[in-house]
Design a protein around this motif. Sequence first.
Motif, PDB file in Angstrom:
ATOM      1  N   VAL A  26       0.837  -1.201   0.000  1.00 37.92           N
ATOM      2  CA  VAL A  26       0.000   0.000   0.000  1.00 37.92           C
ATOM      3  C   VAL A  26       0.871   1.251   0.000  1.00 37.92           C
ATOM      4  O   VAL A  26       0.641   2.191  -0.764  1.00 37.92           O
ATOM      5  CB  VAL A  26      -0.967  -0.006   1.203  1.00 37.92           C
ATOM      6  N   ALA A  27       1.908   1.274   0.836  1.00 40.79           N
ATOM      7  CA  ALA A  27       2.796   2.441   0.905  1.00 40.79           C
ATOM      8  C   ALA A  27       3.500   2.656  -0.434  1.00 40.79           C
ATOM      9  O   ALA A  27       3.640   3.798  -0.904  1.00 40.79           O
ATOM     10  CB  ALA A  27       3.825   2.259   2.019  1.00 40.79           C
ATOM     11  N   TRP A  28       3.941   1.590  -1.084  1.00 41.70           N
ATOM     12  CA  TRP A  28       4.634   1.725  -2.363  1.00 41.70           C
ATOM     13  C   TRP A  28       3.690   2.300  -3.414  1.00 41.70           C
ATOM     14  O   TRP A  28       4.056   3.195  -4.163  1.00 41.70           O
ATOM     15  CB  TRP A  28       5.157   0.361  -2.806  1.00 41.70           C
ATOM     16  N   ARG A  29       2.454   1.791  -3.441  1.00 37.86           N
ATOM     17  CA  ARG A  29       1.497   2.295  -4.426  1.00 37.86           C
ATOM     18  C   ARG A  29       1.135   3.747  -4.176  1.00 37.86           C
ATOM     19  O   ARG A  29       0.965   4.521  -5.109  1.00 37.86           O
ATOM     20  CB  ARG A  29       0.237   1.432  -4.436  1.00 37.86           C
ATOM     21  N   LEU A  30       1.008   4.120  -2.899  1.00 36.27           N
ATOM     22  CA  LEU A  30       0.704   5.517  -2.597  1.00 36.27           C
ATOM     23  C   LEU A  30       1.852   6.426  -3.010  1.00 36.27           C
ATOM     24  O   LEU A  30       1.650   7.527  -3.491  1.00 36.27           O
ATOM     25  CB  LEU A  30       0.409   5.693  -1.106  1.00 36.27           C
ATOM     26  N   ARG A  31       3.064   5.957  -2.825  1.00 37.91           N
ATOM     27  CA  ARG A  31       4.231   6.784  -3.158  1.00 37.91           C
ATOM     28  C   ARG A  31       4.437   6.887  -4.667  1.00 37.91           C
ATOM     29  O   ARG A  31       4.745   7.940  -5.191  1.00 37.91           O
ATOM     30  CB  ARG A  31       5.473   6.205  -2.507  1.00 37.91           C
ATOM     31  N   HIS A  32       4.299   5.774  -5.353  1.00 36.17           N
ATOM     32  CA  HIS A  32       4.621   5.744  -6.782  1.00 36.17           C
ATOM     33  C   HIS A  32       3.410   5.879  -7.690  1.00 36.17           C
ATOM     34  O   HIS A  32       3.553   6.201  -8.859  1.00 36.17           O
ATOM     35  CB  HIS A  32       5.385   4.470  -7.128  1.00 36.17           C
ATOM     36  N   GLY A  33       2.227   5.613  -7.202  1.00 32.83           N
ATOM     37  CA  GLY A  33       1.002   5.786  -7.981  1.00 32.83           C
ATOM     38  C   GLY A  33       1.020   5.025  -9.293  1.00 32.83           C
ATOM     39  O   GLY A  33       1.636   3.975  -9.432  1.00 32.83           O
ATOM     40  N   ALA A  34       0.352   5.586 -10.274  1.00 30.68           N
ATOM     41  CA  ALA A  34       0.225   4.941 -11.576  1.00 30.68           C
ATOM     42  C   ALA A  34       1.572   4.809 -12.273  1.00 30.68           C
ATOM     43  O   ALA A  34       1.797   3.851 -13.012  1.00 30.68           O
ATOM     44  CB  ALA A  34      -0.746   5.722 -12.454  1.00 30.68           C
ATOM     45  N   VAL A  35       2.474   5.760 -12.027  1.00 28.97           N
ATOM     46  CA  VAL A  35       3.810   5.675 -12.637  1.00 28.97           C
ATOM     47  C   VAL A  35       4.476   4.379 -12.203  1.00 28.97           C
ATOM     48  O   VAL A  35       4.986   3.618 -13.027  1.00 28.97           O
ATOM     49  CB  VAL A  35       4.677   6.894 -12.249  1.00 28.97           C
ATOM     50  N   GLY A  36       4.458   4.114 -10.918  1.00 31.96           N
ATOM     51  CA  GLY A  36       5.079   2.894 -10.403  1.00 31.96           C
ATOM     52  C   GLY A  36       4.402   1.635 -10.905  1.00 31.96           C
ATOM     53  O   GLY A  36       5.059   0.631 -11.166  1.00 31.96           O
ATOM     54  N   LEU A  37       3.086   1.684 -11.053  1.00 33.94           N
ATOM     55  CA  LEU A  37       2.362   0.512 -11.554  1.00 33.94           C
ATOM     56  C   LEU A  37       2.737   0.193 -12.988  1.00 33.94           C
ATOM     57  O   LEU A  37       2.947  -0.969 -13.349  1.00 33.94           O
ATOM     58  CB  LEU A  37       0.855   0.734 -11.438  1.00 33.94           C
ATOM     59  N   VAL A  38       2.817   1.214 -13.833  1.00 33.34           N
ATOM     60  CA  VAL A  38       3.185   0.998 -15.239  1.00 33.34           C
ATOM     61  C   VAL A  38       4.625   0.508 -15.330  1.00 33.34           C
ATOM     62  O   VAL A  38       4.916  -0.475 -16.013  1.00 33.34           O
ATOM     63  CB  VAL A  38       2.985   2.287 -16.073  1.00 33.34           C
ATOM     64  N   GLU A  39       5.531   1.171 -14.619  1.00 38.09           N
ATOM     65  CA  GLU A  39       6.933   0.749 -14.642  1.00 38.09           C
ATOM     66  C   GLU A  39       7.071  -0.678 -14.143  1.00 38.09           C
ATOM     67  O   GLU A  39       7.755  -1.500 -14.751  1.00 38.09           O
ATOM     68  CB  GLU A  39       7.780   1.678 -13.775  1.00 38.09           C
ATOM     69  N   GLY A  40       6.409  -0.970 -13.027  1.00 38.48           N
ATOM     70  CA  GLY A  40       6.499  -2.312 -12.456  1.00 38.48           C
ATOM     71  C   GLY A  40       5.993  -3.377 -13.407  1.00 38.48           C
ATOM     72  O   GLY A  40       6.590  -4.445 -13.532  1.00 38.48           O
ATOM     73  N   ALA A  41       4.893  -3.088 -14.077  1.00 37.42           N
ATOM     74  CA  ALA A  41       4.337  -4.059 -15.021  1.00 37.42           C
ATOM     75  C   ALA A  41       5.293  -4.312 -16.179  1.00 37.42           C
ATOM     76  O   ALA A  41       5.425  -5.454 -16.644  1.00 37.42           O
ATOM     77  CB  ALA A  41       2.988  -3.571 -15.544  1.00 37.42           C
ATOM     78  N   MET A  42       5.958  -3.273 -16.655  1.00 36.79           N
ATOM     79  CA  MET A  42       6.867  -3.438 -17.791  1.00 36.79           C
ATOM     80  C   MET A  42       8.175  -4.126 -17.384  1.00 36.79           C
ATOM     81  O   MET A  42       8.792  -4.815 -18.188  1.00 36.79           O
ATOM     82  CB  MET A  42       7.187  -2.078 -18.421  1.00 36.79           C
ATOM     83  N   ILE A  43       8.582  -3.941 -16.141  1.00 36.71           N
ATOM     84  CA  ILE A  43       9.857  -4.502 -15.679  1.00 36.71           C
ATOM     85  C   ILE A  43       9.682  -5.927 -15.152  1.00 36.71           C
ATOM     86  O   ILE A  43      10.598  -6.738 -15.244  1.00 36.71           O
ATOM     87  CB  ILE A  43      10.474  -3.580 -14.603  1.00 36.71           C
ATOM     88  N   ARG A  44       8.515  -6.240 -14.616  1.00 37.10           N
ATOM     89  CA  ARG A  44       8.267  -7.525 -13.944  1.00 37.10           C
ATOM     90  C   ARG A  44       8.682  -8.744 -14.767  1.00 37.10           C
ATOM     91  O   ARG A  44       9.293  -9.667 -14.206  1.00 37.10           O
ATOM     92  CB  ARG A  44       6.802  -7.615 -13.542  1.00 37.10           C
ATOM     93  N   PRO A  45       8.383  -8.829 -16.062  1.00 33.20           N
ATOM     94  CA  PRO A  45       8.732 -10.060 -16.779  1.00 33.20           C
ATOM     95  C   PRO A  45      10.216 -10.173 -17.133  1.00 33.20           C
ATOM     96  O   PRO A  45      10.633 -11.195 -17.670  1.00 33.20           O
ATOM     97  CB  PRO A  45       7.881  -9.990 -18.055  1.00 33.20           C
ATOM     98  N   LEU A  46      11.007  -9.158 -16.815  1.00 29.94           N
ATOM     99  CA  LEU A  46      12.418  -9.149 -17.204  1.00 29.94           C
ATOM    100  C   LEU A  46      13.309  -9.732 -16.109  1.00 29.94           C
ATOM    101  O   LEU A  46      12.929  -9.793 -14.947  1.00 29.94           O
ATOM    102  CB  LEU A  46      12.858  -7.715 -17.519  1.00 29.94           C
ATOM    103  N   HIS A  47      14.524 -10.116 -16.517  1.00 32.05           N
ATOM    104  CA  HIS A  47      15.492 -10.686 -15.582  1.00 32.05           C
ATOM    105  C   HIS A  47      16.867 -10.083 -15.830  1.00 32.05           C
ATOM    106  O   HIS A  47      17.166  -9.634 -16.946  1.00 32.05           O
ATOM    107  CB  HIS A  47      15.569 -12.210 -15.749  1.00 32.05           C
TER     108      HIS A  47
END
Length: 147
Positions: A26-47
Motif C-alpha cells: 500500500v505504501a509503495w502504491r501511494l508513493r509511486h502511484g500509476a507511474v510505479g504501476l506501469v513501470e512495475g508491469a513493464m519490468i516484472r517479466p524481465l530478468h
Amino acid sequence: MRSGMRWLLAGSLLLNLLLLGFGGTVAWRLRHGAVGLVEGAMIRPLHGQDKRIMRQAFLQARPEARAAQARMRAAHLAVDTALRAEPFDPAALQTALTSWRLATDAFLASFEAPLLRGAGAVSPQGRRGMAALGDKQARRAARGVGP
C-alpha cells in the motif's frame, strides 16, 4: 503445551509478515502511484541485465511521467468538480472531460521514450517477455476481467 506455543508463535509471525507485506504494498502504491504501476508491469517479466536496463530507462523519465500523472489527476478533479456543480453545466463537463482525455494521453505518452530507449537495449527474450504481458492483458480484457 510447548508445541502449542510454537504453533501460536509461528502463526503470529506469519500474520505479522502478511500485514507487513500488505502495508508495504500500500505504501509503495501511494508513493509511486500509476507511474510505479506501469513501470512495475513493464519490468516484472524481465530478468538480470534486461531488468536493470529498463529500470534505468524508466528512472530517467520518471520526473516527466510524475508531472504528467499530476496533470492527469488535476484534470480528473476538474471532471469531479464539473459533475458536482449546481447548476450543472454540460459545457464545463465537456471541457473537463476533454482536458482529462488529453492529460491521460500525455501521461501514457510519457512512457514511450523510455520504452523505446530501453527496448532497443533489451535482449530479444526480454522484449518477448514484455510483449507477453500485453498478450495477457488482452486475454483478460477479452474475458471482461479488469485492466
